[in-house]
Design a protein around this motif. Structure first.
Motif, PDB file in Angstrom:
ATOM      1  N   ASP A   1       0.832  -1.210   0.000  1.00 43.80           N
ATOM      2  CA  ASP A   1       0.000   0.000   0.000  1.00 43.80           C
ATOM      3  C   ASP A   1       0.862   1.253   0.000  1.00 43.80           C
ATOM      4  O   ASP A   1       0.576   2.211  -0.720  1.00 43.80           O
ATOM      5  N   ARG A   2       1.919   1.243   0.801  1.00 43.91           N
ATOM      6  CA  ARG A   2       2.828   2.395   0.850  1.00 43.91           C
ATOM      7  C   ARG A   2       3.493   2.606  -0.504  1.00 43.91           C
ATOM      8  O   ARG A   2       3.618   3.720  -0.998  1.00 43.91           O
ATOM      9  N   ARG A   3       3.932   1.507  -1.099  1.00 41.32           N
ATOM     10  CA  ARG A   3       4.578   1.575  -2.409  1.00 41.32           C
ATOM     11  C   ARG A   3       3.593   2.116  -3.460  1.00 41.32           C
ATOM     12  O   ARG A   3       3.945   2.962  -4.268  1.00 41.32           O
ATOM     13  N   ALA A   4       2.366   1.615  -3.431  1.00 41.62           N
ATOM     14  CA  ALA A   4       1.357   2.045  -4.401  1.00 41.62           C
ATOM     15  C   ALA A   4       1.040   3.528  -4.253  1.00 41.62           C
ATOM     16  O   ALA A   4       0.775   4.215  -5.247  1.00 41.62           O
ATOM     17  N   GLY A   5       1.085   4.029  -3.016  1.00 46.01           N
ATOM     18  CA  GLY A   5       0.783   5.432  -2.774  1.00 46.01           C
ATOM     19  C   GLY A   5       1.766   6.379  -3.431  1.00 46.01           C
ATOM     20  O   GLY A   5       1.447   7.547  -3.668  1.00 46.01           O
TER      21      GLY A   5
END
Length: 90
Positions: free
Chosen positions: A16-20
């Protein structure tokens, strides 16, 4: 789902952090294939460890992976080594 948070909670947070930090085009472009490749590599490592057994024991193992492609229309088979197949259905 049994054990999801225990086994995948940290991975989910990292993804999720990477996608953000990605644009929608990046997320549904190269990132999509990076994640599929990573999943295949993880399955290969588990296979190398003997997790899926051998012989008759191995023939009884079924792994179903469903991942919705970004366009919702593509259906494809990703052949993997040692007879493992990852099927992504749309």
């Amino acid at each position: 789902m049994y054990g999801y948070d225990e086994f995948f909670g940290e991975v989910n947070e990292l993804l999720d952090r990477r996608a953000g930090a990605l644009t929608k085009e990046e997320l549904y472009g190269i990132e999509w294939f990076t994640r599929i490749d990573s999943m295949e590599e993880a399955m290969n490592r588990l296979d190398d460890s003997g997790l899926f057994g051998t012989g008759k024991e191995r023939e009884c193992v079924v792994i179903n992976v469903e991942q919705q492609p970004p366009d919702g229309e593509r259906t494809s088979m990703f052949p993997c080594r040692k007879g493992i197949e990852i099927f992504c259905c749309g």
